[in-house]
Motif scaffolding. Structure first.
Motif, PDB file in Angstrom:
ATOM      1  N   ILE A  67       0.850  -1.191   0.000  1.00  0.00           N
ATOM      2  CA  ILE A  67       0.000   0.000   0.000  1.00  0.00           C
ATOM      3  C   ILE A  67       0.886   1.242   0.000  1.00  0.00           C
ATOM      4  CG2 ILE A  67      -1.784   1.269   1.248  1.00  0.00           C
ATOM      5  CD1 ILE A  67      -2.588  -1.377   2.555  1.00  0.00           C
TER       6      ILE A  67
ATOM      7  N   PHE B 272      -3.070   0.253  -4.223  1.00  0.00           N
ATOM      8  CA  PHE B 272      -2.861  -1.103  -3.728  1.00  0.00           C
ATOM      9  C   PHE B 272      -2.159  -1.903  -4.830  1.00  0.00           C
ATOM     10  CE2 PHE B 272      -6.769   0.448  -1.721  1.00  0.00           C
ATOM     11  CZ  PHE B 272      -6.480   0.254  -0.382  1.00  0.00           C
TER      12      PHE B 272
ATOM     13  N   LEU C 239     -10.854  -6.961  -3.366  1.00  0.00           N
ATOM     14  CA  LEU C 239     -10.134  -6.183  -2.370  1.00  0.00           C
ATOM     15  C   LEU C 239     -11.176  -5.510  -1.491  1.00  0.00           C
ATOM     16  CD1 LEU C 239      -7.348  -4.955  -1.407  1.00  0.00           C
ATOM     17  CD2 LEU C 239      -7.928  -3.006  -2.857  1.00  0.00           C
TER      18      LEU C 239
ATOM     19  N   VAL D 278     -11.906  -3.188   2.069  1.00  0.00           N
ATOM     20  CA  VAL D 278     -11.344  -2.321   3.104  1.00  0.00           C
ATOM     21  C   VAL D 278     -12.374  -2.185   4.221  1.00  0.00           C
ATOM     22  CG1 VAL D 278     -10.371  -0.069   3.642  1.00  0.00           C
ATOM     23  CG2 VAL D 278      -9.990  -1.078   1.375  1.00  0.00           C
TER      24      VAL D 278
ATOM     25  N   ARG E  78     -15.236  -2.007  -1.486  1.00  0.00           N
ATOM     26  CA  ARG E  78     -15.054  -3.325  -2.086  1.00  0.00           C
ATOM     27  C   ARG E  78     -14.824  -3.150  -3.580  1.00  0.00           C
ATOM     28  NH1 ARG E  78     -17.202  -8.828  -1.131  1.00  0.00           N
ATOM     29  NH2 ARG E  78     -18.086  -8.016   0.815  1.00  0.00           N
TER      30      ARG E  78
ATOM     31  N   TRP F 277      -7.703   3.789  -5.103  1.00  0.00           N
ATOM     32  CA  TRP F 277      -8.905   4.107  -4.334  1.00  0.00           C
ATOM     33  C   TRP F 277      -8.879   5.586  -4.001  1.00  0.00           C
ATOM     34  CZ3 TRP F 277      -9.730   3.086   1.544  1.00  0.00           C
ATOM     35  CH2 TRP F 277     -11.050   3.368   1.899  1.00  0.00           C
TER      36      TRP F 277
ATOM     37  N   TYR G 189      -7.550   1.562   8.940  1.00  0.00           N
ATOM     38  CA  TYR G 189      -8.352   0.621   8.168  1.00  0.00           C
ATOM     39  C   TYR G 189      -7.524  -0.633   7.889  1.00  0.00           C
ATOM     40  CZ  TYR G 189     -11.334   4.687   7.351  1.00  0.00           C
ATOM     41  OH  TYR G 189     -12.151   5.771   7.513  1.00  0.00           O
TER      42      TYR G 189
ATOM     43  N   ALA H 160      -6.973  -3.466   4.836  1.00  0.00           N
ATOM     44  CA  ALA H 160      -7.216  -3.882   3.454  1.00  0.00           C
ATOM     45  C   ALA H 160      -7.000  -5.385   3.363  1.00  0.00           C
ATOM     46  CB  ALA H 160      -6.281  -3.149   2.502  1.00  0.00           C
TER      47      ALA H 160
END
Length: 694
Positions: free
Chosen positions: A616, A627, A640, A642, A652, A664, A674, A676
């Motif tokens: 990341i 990502f 993926l 989060v 998503r 993102w 967060y 991931a």
């Protein structure tokens, strides 16, 4: 170029790369016009001996591209005979190709060898080919089959994205395919608004073509999601029929009035209800054409692309600028009403209600969503499907109550292929049956589409007017028009206009506006970053007294690294520069046929070994985060996800490739920690921490 002749006399050469080009340009402003052979001065329109500029027997009559300027070209009254391609425009805003004649199919070329431009053409010959070019006028041209080469295409328009362009009042005869829109030619992934912006075919005439109009998926495009490919999802509208005239092939014919091989969503076709304006033979699968009757037919529907302004259009730009401002105000007013209507103006609140619901609350959630129908967004409907707490009958009930959302943005494709909760066909048929319902939401959508198109066409006219002024270069005026239009494509056109002026700060500011304005949901962060990189590179180069025309190997490598494998706007401009000046050429994304779409990657085995990676950056993030992942296996419903510190899912994404970078947008994400999570085949592969600081 007035009354000129570009003619290849090597009639025994059958390789397209050896046939030559009439005009080959980069960042050039030029005009191709006819010449009056009458003696003495002749009043306009009274010439008896018109000598057109002719292009005959060439690989390409005109091959024009842009890289670092907003210059464009005009072709008016020319003739193109037996070329592999008559006119090819790549990355150009505001070009004009009008009143010209094309004879296609008589070229001696049988092999398109060593010609990257034509790698994906499938040995087809084309009249006009436009790639990643917008704001154009392709009007009043005649395109006819000539000779024995049967793979002929009249006008091919590719990757206009959300630009509301119109191919207008052309005539095509005896061709394999007359009018083609391919790749992403509409605004996609904007809930409920894919029908509002995009490419239209209006007032064109067809005679004995195998296919008249084709919305085509580009099979050579493996970078973008091919399910996003489409022309504008409404051709014409309730207040303006498309008014194309069709061959009206019978339903048992192998030919098509309207063919759709894109899978984004059904295409609505608005017509006046009488022959020859009604398509009879068209694709009828779940992604087919659904004709509708226009309730209003403007008196000058095919007299002008800009309804109230002509013909004739006043030569003074003042009235057109006023009209553009009026249409922009109307668009903003209707857009406000539309925004208040969709999800009651609060998508987040409805999504939260879905998130906190439990299986025993299925009836309550169903009643809650139906009370807000038919104005739910695709985002909310996707949240409902993912939650998977209601039986299929309830899900179908809610979907059928929201036809404006389910028939846009590739929703059905997502539902059946990506959601993990597809509906059985008999229930899916009920959802599709709801698409014939017309609602207040549809009325607002139609008004939005009309005002946005009129505003865009007015802007295009102003751009072409200022470029046609040969007495002065009005770059300030050009940039101002693009700025007032305010679409994503217009921001990039504004930026490259300031690049032409050498004002790198204003160019960067135009690109930065994309992320500064909250309603710019259709832009791509990676594309924006690439454009910033191109502006910075060129600005530094010129500040040091250099030029893009004399790059050393280090400079070429830097641009190649910036371009990478992308095909967005800045990457395409870089590609044009490297091809023209340094021989580093690559093929445009084009071409397609009726073959079933191949799976790009086979499904991985559930027990395949994995040592997946996930990294990341930047971390902490503020406006965006990348990502970088490698599944070390073929994707099998790879995702993926989060989650925030409480474990609530906040993001998503479905992953289409085994190894890629996924971006993102975190500008509206609350500060915090967060997690991931990378998944494939239902298994969690990797998890990494992400910090967002605003």
């Amino acid at each position: 170029f007035m009354g000129c002749t570009f003619n290849n006399l090597r009639t025994t050469e059958h390789n397209s790369s050896q046939l030559g080009r009439g005009i080959h340009s980069l960042d050039a402003n030029f005009q191709v016009l006819s010449l009056c052979g009458d003696p003495g001065p002749v009043p306009p329109g009274m010439c008896q001996n018109v000598i057109p500029t002719r292009f005959t027997g060439l690989d390409m009559g005109i091959r024009a591209a842009n890289a670092v300027t907003a210059r464009n070209f005009t072709v008016d009254g020319a003739e193109f005979n037996d070329n592999v391609c008559g006119v090819y425009a790549n990355g150009i805003s505001g070009y004009v190709v009008i009143n010209s004649k094309y004879k296609i199919g008589g070229s001696v070329a049988t092999a398109m060898d060593n010609t990257p431009d034509e790698d994906n053409w499938g040995n087809r010959h084309r009249g006009i080919y436009s790639y990643k070019s917008t704001g154009f006028s392709v009007d009043d041209n005649t395109l006819q089959q000539h000779g024995t080469h049967v793979k002929t295409e009249g006008i091919v328009i590719g990757y206009t994205e959300a630009s509301s362009d119109i191919v207008f009042r052309n005539y095509a005869q005896n061709l394999e395919s007359a009018f083609i829109g391919e790749g992403i030619c509409a605004e996609v992934n904007i809930p409920g608004q894919a029908a509002i912006k995009g490419l239209q075919f209006l007032c064109n005439q067809n005679s004995n073509n195998k296919t008249d109009i084709w919305s085509r998926k580009v099979f050579s495009d493996q970078q973008y999601n091919q399910n996003l490919h489409t022309i504008r999802l409404d051709q014409g509208g309730p207040g303006r029929p498309a008014d194309n005239q069709f061959d009206q092939w019978p339903t048992n014919s192998s030919n098509f009035d309207f063919k759709v091989t894109t899978t984004n969503s059904p295409i609505g076709y608005w017509h006046r209800g009488t022959p020859p304006f009604v398509p009879i033979h068209y694709t009828t699968n779940a992604t087919g054409l659904f004709p509708h009757l226009s309730t209003t037919i403007p008196q000058n529907n095919c007299a002008s692309k800009i309804l109230p302004m002509g013909p004739p259009v006043p030569p003074d730009p003042g009235p057109m600028a006023t009209y553009m401002a009026t249409e922009r105000t109307a668009y903003n007013n209707v857009n406000y009403l539309y925004g208040q209507l969709i999800d009651g103006g609060n998508t987040d609140a409805i999504s939260l209600q879905i998130e906190v619901s439990w299986p025993q609350d299925a009836w309550n959630l169903r009643n809650y969503l139906l009370a807000r129908s038919p104005n739910l967004s695709t985002d909310v409907l996707k949240d409902m499907v993912r939650k998977n707490i209601m039986p299929e009958a309830m899900v179908t009930e809610v979907l059928a109550a929201n036809p404006g959302a389910t028939r846009t943005d590739g929703f059905l494709t997502w539902l059946q292929e990506e959601s993990r909760h597809p509906l059985p066909q008999y229930l899916l048929n009920l959802v599709m049956a709801s698409w014939d319902q017309r609602t207040y939401r549809d009325a607002l959508s139609g008004q939005l589409a009309l005002h946005q198109t009129e505003m865009t066409q007015a802007a295009n006219w102003l751009v072409q007017h200022y470029r046609a002024d040969t007495t002065t270069t009005q770059l300030d005026s050009l940039a101002a028009v693009w700025h007032r239009l305010g679409t994503v494509d217009a921001r990039y056109a504004e930026a490259i206009t300031w690049m032409e002026a050498g004002n790198w700060a204003k160019a960067a500011a135009a690109v930065d506006t994309l992320s500064a304005e909250p309603d710019k949901k259709g832009f791509d962060v990676a594309e924006q970053q690439r454009m910033r990189g191109l502006i910075a590179f060129l600005g530094n180069l010129h500040a040091q007294g250099g030029s893009e025309a004399d790059l050393d190997s280090t400079g070429v490598a830097a641009l190649e690294g910036l371009m990478e494998d992308a095909h967005d706007r800045p990457a395409n401009w870089i590609s044009n520069l490297l091809c023209f000046g340094y021989g580093r050429c690559r093929a445009p994304l084009t071409g397609g046929d009726d073959r079933p779409q191949p799976r790009l990657l086979p499904v991985a085995s559930a027990d395949a070994p994995t040592s997946a990676t996930l990294s990341i950056h930047p971390n902490p993030a503020s406006s965006w985060v990348a990502f970088n992942y490698n599944l070390q296996a073929l994707p099998d419903h790879a995702e993926l996800i989060v989650r925030d510190a409480t474990g609530r899912e906040v993001y998503r994404a479905t992953l289409q490739a085994s190894e890629q970078q996924h971006l993102w947008d975190t500008r509206e994400v609350a500060s915090g920690t967060y997690t991931a999570v990378l998944l494939n085949g239902g298994r969690e592969l990797r998890a990494e921490k992400l910090i967002v600081k605003q």
